[in-house]
Write an enzyme that holds these catalytic residues in place. Structure first.
Site, mmCIF file in Angstrom:
data_model
loop_
_atom_site.group_PDB
_atom_site.id
_atom_site.type_symbol
_atom_site.label_atom_id
_atom_site.label_comp_id
_atom_site.label_asym_id
_atom_site.label_seq_id
_atom_site.Cartn_x
_atom_site.Cartn_y
_atom_site.Cartn_z
ATOM 1 N N THR A 230 -23.094 44.641 -8.109
ATOM 2 C CA THR A 230 -23.169 44.091 -6.744
ATOM 3 C C THR A 230 -24.391 44.675 -6.033
ATOM 4 O OG1 THR A 230 -20.760 44.219 -6.759
ATOM 5 C CG2 THR A 230 -21.781 43.585 -4.687
ATOM 6 N N GLU A 248 -25.248 53.055 -2.680
ATOM 7 C CA GLU A 248 -24.431 54.099 -3.323
ATOM 8 C C GLU A 248 -23.580 53.393 -4.359
ATOM 9 O OE1 GLU A 248 -24.875 57.156 -2.803
ATOM 10 O OE2 GLU A 248 -25.992 57.145 -0.939
ATOM 11 N N CYS A 282 -15.589 57.303 -7.013
ATOM 12 C CA CYS A 282 -16.841 57.176 -7.763
ATOM 13 C C CYS A 282 -17.259 58.503 -8.393
ATOM 14 C CB CYS A 282 -17.943 56.662 -6.845
ATOM 15 S SG CYS A 282 -18.155 57.681 -5.380
ATOM 16 N N GLU A 461 -27.579 59.598 1.495
ATOM 17 C CA GLU A 461 -26.821 59.612 2.740
ATOM 18 C C GLU A 461 -26.409 61.054 3.018
ATOM 19 O OE1 GLU A 461 -23.517 56.949 2.249
ATOM 20 O OE2 GLU A 461 -24.772 55.195 2.620
HETATM 21 P P1 NDP Z 1 -17.859 45.961 -5.454
HETATM 22 O O1 NDP Z 1 -19.284 46.128 -5.759
HETATM 23 O O2 NDP Z 1 -17.101 44.911 -6.159
HETATM 24 O O3 NDP Z 1 -17.648 45.681 -3.900
HETATM 25 C C1 NDP Z 1 -18.159 46.515 -2.888
HETATM 26 C C2 NDP Z 1 -18.270 45.706 -1.616
HETATM 27 O O4 NDP Z 1 -19.249 44.695 -1.796
HETATM 28 C C3 NDP Z 1 -16.983 44.976 -1.247
HETATM 29 O O5 NDP Z 1 -16.856 44.926 0.149
HETATM 30 C C4 NDP Z 1 -17.228 43.612 -1.827
HETATM 31 O O6 NDP Z 1 -16.434 42.625 -1.227
HETATM 32 C C5 NDP Z 1 -18.693 43.431 -1.499
HETATM 33 N N1 NDP Z 1 -19.383 42.421 -2.304
HETATM 34 C C6 NDP Z 1 -19.015 41.866 -3.480
HETATM 35 N N2 NDP Z 1 -19.949 40.949 -3.881
HETATM 36 C C7 NDP Z 1 -20.912 40.947 -2.922
HETATM 37 C C8 NDP Z 1 -22.143 40.228 -2.768
HETATM 38 N N3 NDP Z 1 -22.559 39.336 -3.660
HETATM 39 N N4 NDP Z 1 -22.890 40.490 -1.680
HETATM 40 C C9 NDP Z 1 -22.506 41.404 -0.765
HETATM 41 N N5 NDP Z 1 -21.341 42.097 -0.855
HETATM 42 C C10 NDP Z 1 -20.561 41.879 -1.934
HETATM 43 O O7 NDP Z 1 -17.209 47.393 -5.641
HETATM 44 P P2 NDP Z 1 -15.683 47.761 -5.546
HETATM 45 O O8 NDP Z 1 -15.155 47.397 -4.193
HETATM 46 O O9 NDP Z 1 -15.007 47.225 -6.764
HETATM 47 O O10 NDP Z 1 -15.742 49.362 -5.581
HETATM 48 C C11 NDP Z 1 -15.820 50.054 -6.755
HETATM 49 C C12 NDP Z 1 -17.236 50.463 -7.077
HETATM 50 O O11 NDP Z 1 -17.791 51.186 -6.000
HETATM 51 C C13 NDP Z 1 -17.315 51.376 -8.269
HETATM 52 O O12 NDP Z 1 -18.382 50.997 -9.089
HETATM 53 C C14 NDP Z 1 -17.595 52.736 -7.653
HETATM 54 O O13 NDP Z 1 -18.247 53.637 -8.492
HETATM 55 C C15 NDP Z 1 -18.427 52.350 -6.478
HETATM 56 N N6 NDP Z 1 -18.414 53.406 -5.471
HETATM 57 C C16 NDP Z 1 -19.535 54.164 -5.305
HETATM 58 C C17 NDP Z 1 -19.529 55.222 -4.405
HETATM 59 C C18 NDP Z 1 -20.747 56.064 -4.186
HETATM 60 O O14 NDP Z 1 -20.790 56.766 -3.185
HETATM 61 N N7 NDP Z 1 -21.736 56.027 -5.062
HETATM 62 C C19 NDP Z 1 -18.326 55.542 -3.617
HETATM 63 C C20 NDP Z 1 -17.219 54.660 -3.866
HETATM 64 C C21 NDP Z 1 -17.269 53.634 -4.763
HETATM 65 P P3 NDP Z 1 -15.059 42.164 -1.945
HETATM 66 O O15 NDP Z 1 -14.254 43.360 -2.196
HETATM 67 O O16 NDP Z 1 -14.482 41.279 -0.930
HETATM 68 O O17 NDP Z 1 -15.492 41.461 -3.195
#
Ligand code: NDP
Length: 480
Positions: A230, A248, A282, A461
């Site tokens: 994403t 992130e 994460c 961040e």
């Molecule tokens: P996603 O990438 O699926 O989603 C993250 C957010 O992006 C959600 O709000 C999602 O909406 C939105 N999204 C999805 N597709 C799009 C798009 N095309 N354009 C813009 N926004 C979009 O991640 P997850 O929610 O599944 O979270 C898990 C992931 O997050 C893991 O890979 C984890 O490692 C990572 N993560 C990283 C952290 C860090 O600090 N590095 C901390 C926490 C998590 P919707 O849910 O409605 O699809």
């Protein structure tokens, strides 16, 4: 429960009138409907955020600081309600939400309320006093904030607090899978007296509303936390306008356990680092590497502690692991466990769904799972699983440990267990990750830079790094 958009201080349905069902992970029941927003809702939210921006950005740091302190205070009064909602919505144990995650959301506002009062600019007079150059920071405009489902309020407020402290206004998109605490936040912001339009919150599918935020021509900066694939889409969407972007992303974090470490402590803390929040953090350890001579001893302590983890009702005091966030996510975890077996791995514990009584019998629970014996090239060792599955492998030398840990597309974090201080520094400096914990895990100072390397992210961040992202720095040179 009807989850509506929060635009300009008011709740409203999505313009399409469409909704998406909201599931409770622990029971698999539909407990509400979520507004399915699209581009036209984003347009309205951006206009609200734009309208208040000149006023909000002209407030003094003291005035914005006071507003953030009031938000923190209001959140604190609702700590239990928020923790209960987070636990029900995400599946996590209630005590985890109450003791760690909601307090951290509150701390996010307090921290930036305080930091904004203590920022410094730099100034350089010319040696002959003929000119003075100095830096001046300005907020940027309407920030787009997109956050994931694993630590919903904690991660959303980690973006909202610095963005508005710096003088921006925001359009947020929490994950559609866990929208409840973000929805409750709207009322709390109003009750704290935050002017309407400073924070706008939209719900709906990432591919629709998230993508529309990322592409919106009047949103000049995007802060995103979520998966790497994403993150790439966000980056692509931001190219036409060359938006400021902070990403992130995912991780595949290694824990290195040397033979000179306190093995009991390493085993107990590795249980926490692998399975806290059902492994849906994460920063969770996903690949544990143990020095050959202590592998058996470590495994014995580790597996014994893992098999004692209490799994079940997220509200129960004794619960240490709740439900996974969704049916689809559990299926993903199961597919990796099946792949591990196919690749010749041995499951030392877990590897299946637990049997629970009603009302949790259909919930998305999965046993904490420990796997050994996988070949280096197994996808289970290379891809992010983001659940209660951890692999354990061995290494012989310090060099090999570093090589194994760095053999990943990701570079988010790592954990090193050793009593040798020189080794701790040496290894930590050679690991290609954003954060290394030594003899600890998840000890966090909000002023330190946080962010992954390689496919784990772009930008940092935390403290000044967040303020740096949410402002533009200008240089002004004056001839004296
Ligand atoms: P996603 O990438 O699926 O989603 C993250 C957010 O992006 C959600 O709000 C999602 O909406 C939105 N999204 C999805 N597709 C799009 C798009 N095309 N354009 C813009 N926004 C979009 O991640 P997850 O929610 O599944 O979270 C898990 C992931 O997050 C893991 O890979 C984890 O490692 C990572 N993560 C990283 C952290 C860090 O600090 N590095 C901390 C926490 C998590 P919707 O849910 O409605 O699809």
């Amino acid at each position: 429960m009807e989850i509506k958009n929060f635009i300009n201080g008011h709740y409203q349905e999505a313009k399409s009138k469409k909704t998406i069902p909201l599931y409770e992970p622990a029971t698999a029941k539909i407990v509400g409907q979520i507004a399915a927003s699209n581009k036209s809702d984003v347009d309205e939210a951006v206009q609200a955020a734009k309208a208040i921006y000149p006023w909000w950005s002209a407030r003094t740091p003291e005035q914005r600081s006071q507003a953030l302190f009031k938000i923190a205070e209001r959140l604190e009064q609702s700590l239990e309600e928020l923790a209960r909602a987070e636990s029900k919505d995400q599946g996590k144990p209630y005590h985890l939400a109450k003791e760690i995650e909601i307090p951290r959301a509150i701390a996010n506002f307090r921290y930036f309320a305080s930091l904004i009062l203590h920022t410094q600019e730099s100034a350089r007079p010319k040696a002959d006093a003929s000119a003075l150059s100095y830096t001046f920071r300005k907020p940027i405009g309407v920030a787009g904030l997109i956050s994931p489902w694993n630590l919903p309020l904690y991660l959303l407020t980690w973006k909202i607090a610095p963005a508005i402290a710096a003088g921006n206004t925001v359009v947020c998109k929490p994950s559609e899978i866990t929208p409840v605490t973000a929805y409750l936040l709207g009322d709390l912001l109003n009750e704290a007296g935050l002017p309407h339009g400073v924070v706008n919150i939209l719900f709906g599918l990432g591919s629709e509303v998230g993508q529309a935020i990322a592409e919106h021509p009047e949103i000049p900066l995007i802060s995103f936390t979520g998966g790497t694939s994403t993150g790439k889409k966000i980056l692509e969407a931001s190219v036409p306008k060359i938006k400021k972007t902070s990403l992130e992303l995912g991780g595949k974090n290694a824990a290195l356990i040397f033979s000179d470490s306190d093995l009991s402590e390493a085993a107990i803390q590795s249980v926490r680092s692998s399975f806290q929040n059902q492994g849906e953090i994460c920063l969770c350890s996903s690949r544990i590497y143990v020095q050959e001579e202590v592998l058996e001893k470590f495994l014995e302590k580790f597996v014994r502690t893992v098999s004692l983890l209490k799994i079940g009702d997220p509200e129960a005091k004794e619960t240490q692991m709740g439900a996974l966030v969704s049916k689809e996510h559990r299926e993903k975890i199961e597919s990796y466990v099946a792949l591990a077996v196919k690749d010749g791995g041995t499951i030392l514990c877990g590897g299946s769904r637990p049997k629970l009584e009603s009302p949790f019998s259909d919930g998305y629970f999965y046993q904490p799972t420990v796997i050994t014996g996988l070949p280096k090239n197994s996808r289970v060792l290379r891809e992010e699983i983001f659940g209660p599955v951890v692999t354990v492998s061995s290494f012989k030398t310090e060099e090999e440990a570093i090589e194994l840990a760095n053999d990943s597309e990701y570079g988010l974090s790592a954990t090193v267990w050793t009593k040798d201080l020189s080794r701790a520094h040496r290894v930590a400096q050679k690991l290609n990750v954003g954060t290394t914990w030594v003899n600890s895990w998840m000890v966090r100072d909000l002023s330190m830079p946080f962010g992954g390397l390689k496919q784990s992210g772009l930008g940092k961040e935390g403290g000044e790094y967040s303020l740096e992202f949410f402002t533009d720095t200008k240089t002004i040179c004056i001839k004296i």
